[in-house]
Design a protein around this motif. Structure first.
Motif, PDB file in Angstrom:
ATOM      1  N   ILE A  25       9.395  58.848-130.816  1.00  0.00           N
ATOM      2  CA  ILE A  25       8.462  57.745-130.545  1.00  0.00           C
ATOM      3  C   ILE A  25       7.285  58.238-129.703  1.00  0.00           C
ATOM      4  CG2 ILE A  25       8.229  55.555-129.306  1.00  0.00           C
ATOM      5  CD1 ILE A  25      11.096  54.918-130.195  1.00  0.00           C
TER       6      ILE A  25
ATOM      7  N   HIS B 294      17.943  52.239-136.817  1.00  0.00           N
ATOM      8  CA  HIS B 294      17.190  52.316-135.559  1.00  0.00           C
ATOM      9  C   HIS B 294      15.940  51.461-135.748  1.00  0.00           C
ATOM     10  CE1 HIS B 294      16.413  54.144-131.658  1.00  0.00           C
ATOM     11  NE2 HIS B 294      15.132  54.248-132.022  1.00  0.00           N
TER      12      HIS B 294
ATOM     13  N   ASP C  83      13.675  50.174-133.900  1.00  0.00           N
ATOM     14  CA  ASP C  83      12.389  50.400-133.221  1.00  0.00           C
ATOM     15  C   ASP C  83      11.382  51.082-134.146  1.00  0.00           C
ATOM     16  OD1 ASP C  83      13.203  49.246-130.867  1.00  0.00           O
ATOM     17  OD2 ASP C  83      13.932  51.134-129.999  1.00  0.00           O
ATOM     18  N   TYR C  84      11.843  51.937-135.039  1.00  0.00           N
ATOM     19  CA  TYR C  84      10.934  52.586-135.971  1.00  0.00           C
ATOM     20  C   TYR C  84      10.253  51.546-136.877  1.00  0.00           C
ATOM     21  CZ  TYR C  84      13.170  57.037-134.672  1.00  0.00           C
ATOM     22  OH  TYR C  84      13.638  58.122-133.995  1.00  0.00           O
TER      23      TYR C  84
ATOM     24  N   HIS D  84      16.242  42.827-130.165  1.00  0.00           N
ATOM     25  CA  HIS D  84      14.842  43.054-130.586  1.00  0.00           C
ATOM     26  C   HIS D  84      14.153  41.696-130.771  1.00  0.00           C
ATOM     27  CE1 HIS D  84      15.746  47.310-131.349  1.00  0.00           C
ATOM     28  NE2 HIS D  84      16.866  46.895-131.929  1.00  0.00           N
TER      29      HIS D  84
ATOM     30  N   MET E 263      10.460  42.011-131.689  1.00  0.00           N
ATOM     31  CA  MET E 263      10.235  42.346-133.098  1.00  0.00           C
ATOM     32  C   MET E 263      10.397  41.102-133.973  1.00  0.00           C
ATOM     33  SD  MET E 263      12.173  45.195-135.457  1.00  0.00           S
ATOM     34  CE  MET E 263      13.747  44.343-135.319  1.00  0.00           C
TER      35      MET E 263
END
Length: 388
Positions: A238, A267, A269-270, A304, A307
């Motif tokens: 990241i 994962h 966050d990607y 998340h 997100m």
């Protein structure tokens, strides 16, 4: 030799004095003593031979001490003894000189002194045999056959033969062994092998230091090396994406995120970072395609939430009302009293044609509050509009 000549002269003078002193008060010599001069001469010659041998030993005694340093102290008194006792034995009268007692005492000492130089080592045994001269043979004939006389020389010979000349050497000092439980001292250097994970973390920390100094190229190399050692180092990947995107290398940043998504599809966050980059690049549809792969599950939303809020707003931006409403519903399962989430769900339900459901969400926002004044005014108007 002067000592020997002087002794011979003394003996001759004593013999002449014995012949002229017939009228003195001495015991009479029997008639059979006429045969004794020959034995007396043999005794005298043996005594002289012994004295010569003792003298020779006395002359060569320093060399013997060098060859046998360990016997120099123990045998020194025995060698010097015949030098004192020999003149005493010869200084007696003619009648007493023939007695075996006067000769037996120096013969014991002489036999002991003869045994001391005859104790070489095994390597010099051949030389010891060659050094025996004929002068020692008369001394062996002069020894009396009594057994007590021979016991002491044999004992000395055995003791001397058992002693070997040794060269003094300093013993090797070995360092004391350390106990097994004792910790090594700080001076000892041990090669410690770090794991690839530890090396990767060290490179990551070094990259952060280089970024603070403005050395971006070196920092990027350190991060790439860290990822080669530890491929699941998500924090390093990241950071690399952030460096690439800030350096206006968007394509490489997105390729790095795509590679991370393919290798680690859970994962999340990607997905979030890739969607934000695409949305900033005015690629909202591509961003939604990335986020649509994220399932609407409370377990994922609980970790998340940002997100999921971005996903719901992106769906509203694209006028995807039904998918957006599903995302808001997923968030409301986590916190049913969140006013903003109810407002988003009400808007999406109204746009999807679900007015009754939209009215319920608007009423919840009005009852709970927690929104801005403009949003509150908007909610009141919608309630008045949707009421039958």
């Amino acid at each position: 030799m002067s000592v020997i000549n002087q002794m011979l002269k003394d003996l001759d003078s004593r013999q002449h004095q014995g012949k002229s002193a017939d009228n003195q008060d001495y015991p009479q010599i029997p008639a059979q003593t006429a045969q004794q001069p020959q034995s007396k001469r043999k005794l005298i010659w043996s005594v002289l031979a012994v004295i010569v041998l003792v003298y020779a030993v006395w002359m060569f005694w320093p060399q013997i001490q060098q060859q046998f340093p360990q016997l120099s102290q123990t045998k020194q008194t025995e060698v010097t003894a015949p030098v004192v006792t020999a003149p005493v034995a010869t200084a007696q009268n003619d009648t007493k000189a023939t007695a075996p007692v006067a000769v037996a005492k120096p013969q014991k000492i002489i036999s002991a002194t003869i045994a001391t130089p005859a104790a070489p080592t095994a390597s010099n045994s051949a030389n010891a045999k060659q050094q025996n001269t004929p002068a020692t043979q008369p001394s062996k004939l002069a020894l009396p056959p009594a057994q007590p006389v021979n016991k002491q020389p044999q004992a000395t010979e055995q003791k001397v033969q058992n002693v070997k000349p040794t060269v003094p050497t300093t013993p090797a000092v070995e360092p004391p062994a350390q106990p097994a439980d004792k910790k090594p001292s700080s001076l000892q250097i041990q090669n410690t092998q770090k794991s690839p994970e530890e090396i990767a973390y060290n490179k990551f920390e070094r990259a952060q230091d280089l970024l603070n100094k403005g050395q971006f190229i070196s920092a990027e190399q350190q991060i790439i090396s860290a990822l080669q050692l530890k491929n699941d180092f998500h924090q390093a990947r990241i950071l690399l994406v952030s460096m690439l995107y800030s350096g206006q290398n968007t394509s490489k940043a997105l390729a790095t995120l795509k590679q991370g998504i393919q290798q680690y599809p859970k994962h999340w966050d990607y997905y979030f970072i890739a969607a934000r980059i695409l949305n900033e690049q005015n690629q909202a549809s591509a961003a939604w395609q990335v986020l649509s792969s994220v399932p609407n599950i409370g377990e994922v939303a609980s970790y998340h939430t940002n997100m999921f809020q971005f996903k719901a707003n992106l769906a509203q931006q694209l006028e995807l009302w039904q998918p957006a409403y599903q995302v808001w519903q997923t968030l409301l399962t986590l916190n049913p009293s969140h006013a903003k989430w109810h407002l988003g769900a009400a808007i999406c339900a109204e746009k999807a044609g679900e007015k009754t459901i939209a009215l319920q969400h608007y009423q919840t926002v009005a009852n709970q509050g927690g929104v801005s004044a403009a949003s509150n005014k908007f909610v009141e108007n919608k309630i008045m509009e949707l009421q039958p």
